[in-house]
Design a protein around this motif. Structure first.
Motif, PDB file in Angstrom:
ATOM      1  N   HIS A 118       0.835  -1.213   0.000  1.00  0.00           N
ATOM      2  CA  HIS A 118       0.000   0.000   0.000  1.00  0.00           C
ATOM      3  C   HIS A 118       0.863   1.254   0.000  1.00  0.00           C
ATOM      4  O   HIS A 118       0.585   2.216  -0.724  1.00  0.00           O
ATOM      5  CB  HIS A 118      -0.909  -0.013   1.235  1.00  0.00           C
ATOM      6  N   GLY A 121       3.094   1.232  -3.411  1.00  0.00           N
ATOM      7  CA  GLY A 121       2.352   1.386  -4.662  1.00  0.00           C
ATOM      8  C   GLY A 121       2.900   0.500  -5.765  1.00  0.00           C
ATOM      9  O   GLY A 121       2.748   0.788  -6.956  1.00  0.00           O
ATOM     10  N   ASN A 124      -1.569  -2.116  -7.599  1.00  0.00           N
ATOM     11  CA  ASN A 124      -2.730  -1.294  -7.257  1.00  0.00           C
ATOM     12  C   ASN A 124      -4.031  -1.955  -7.706  1.00  0.00           C
ATOM     13  O   ASN A 124      -4.035  -2.895  -8.508  1.00  0.00           O
ATOM     14  CB  ASN A 124      -2.616   0.095  -7.886  1.00  0.00           C
ATOM     15  N   TYR A 136      -1.650   7.661  -6.062  1.00  0.00           N
ATOM     16  CA  TYR A 136      -0.209   7.656  -5.858  1.00  0.00           C
ATOM     17  C   TYR A 136       0.462   8.764  -6.662  1.00  0.00           C
ATOM     18  O   TYR A 136       0.158   8.947  -7.846  1.00  0.00           O
ATOM     19  CB  TYR A 136       0.381   6.302  -6.282  1.00  0.00           C
ATOM     20  N   PHE A 144      -7.365   4.716  -7.368  1.00  0.00           N
ATOM     21  CA  PHE A 144      -7.566   3.265  -7.436  1.00  0.00           C
ATOM     22  C   PHE A 144      -8.299   2.741  -6.206  1.00  0.00           C
ATOM     23  O   PHE A 144      -8.335   3.388  -5.156  1.00  0.00           O
ATOM     24  CB  PHE A 144      -6.210   2.549  -7.530  1.00  0.00           C
ATOM     25  N   ARG A 194      -7.887  -6.170  -8.630  1.00  0.00           N
ATOM     26  CA  ARG A 194      -6.601  -5.624  -9.039  1.00  0.00           C
ATOM     27  C   ARG A 194      -6.656  -5.149 -10.492  1.00  0.00           C
ATOM     28  O   ARG A 194      -7.280  -5.788 -11.341  1.00  0.00           O
ATOM     29  CB  ARG A 194      -5.496  -6.679  -8.900  1.00  0.00           C
TER      30      ARG A 194
END
Length: 235
Positions: A118, A121, A124, A136, A144, A194
């Motif tokens: 997390h 990154g 994601n 990010y 995301f 994902r």
């Protein structure tokens, strides 16, 4: 949530810390079951090496680039299963409790390790701009789904359920099998969230995860058979 681009993400230390926490919990459960201290230590060392080794091997096979080698949950799980099985077959000290202790500690290790993902990154979730969305700095501020945090929460719940079953059920290998399959199904389900999964029905990684879990359950069944034949009745 906004994660700025960081020069150092502490990915390695967080993953290592997560594994060590899981090892401590597994050793405490082994100690509570009556496993000798030396056997618990030997098991911890062997299983730790096995987790790291198989995780890196699978990471390399997936990326084909030594520079991108990192911690892969499925590889770590395979290493844990192989490590604990080899260890208990050597020391044969409270086999069922030892196997169960390590299997239910695996979701704890994995769940905590996703905090590193997390922050870094390195992976994601699907594009998402709703509640708890994460963006990010390294990815142009795109938004995301926080799949890594979802994995942390879900696997900590699986770990908590494992602890409850460990103390409630007499059949420790049944508990281990339940948690192993539940962990696999949780991981397979979360893979759909994902971004890397977009456009796929079932990914190779999902098949690998299920295969490892199924193989683990079969190994547990085999151990149950051979130990029961020797008069080691289920407890």
């Amino acid at each position: 949530m906004y994660i700025p681009e960081l020069k150092y993400t502490f990915y390695g230390p967080i993953v290592l810390f997560s594994i060590l926490i899981g090892i401590i919990v597994a050793c405490l459960l082994m100690h509570k079951a009556g496993v000798e201290k030396k056997n618990a230590i030997y098991t911890a060392v062997l299983t730790f090496v096995s987790i790291i080794t198989f995780s890196f091997i699978m990471s390399f096979n997936l990326t084909k680039d030594i520079r991108k080698v990192g911690f892969v949950g499925a590889g770590g799980a395979l290493g844990l299963i192989i490590g604990i099985i080899i260890s208990v077959l050597i020391h044969r000290d409270h086999i069922r409790e030892s196997i169960c202790a390590w299997i239910i500690s695996a979701p704890l290790m994995y769940g905590l390790s996703k905090i590193a993902c997390h922050i870094a990154g390195c992976c994601n979730g699907i594009p998402y701009s709703g509640h708890l969305a994460v963006s990010y700095g390294a990815k142009s501020g795109e938004s995301f789904f926080p799949v890594q945090l979802a994995e942390t929460v879900c696997f900590l719940i699986v770990f908590a359920l494992g602890l409850i079953l460990y103390f409630k059920l007499k059949d420790k290998l049944l508990t281990a099998s339940i948690i192993l399959m539940l962990s696999a199904l949780t991981k397979i389900g979360l893979e759909f969230l994902r971004e890397s999964h977009i456009g796929q029905t079932i990914s190779t990684y999902q098949i690998i995860v299920f295969s490892i879990a199924a193989g683990g359950v079969m190994a547990i069944y085999f151990i149950n058979r051979i130990t029961t034949k020797k008069g080691d009745a289920p407890v």
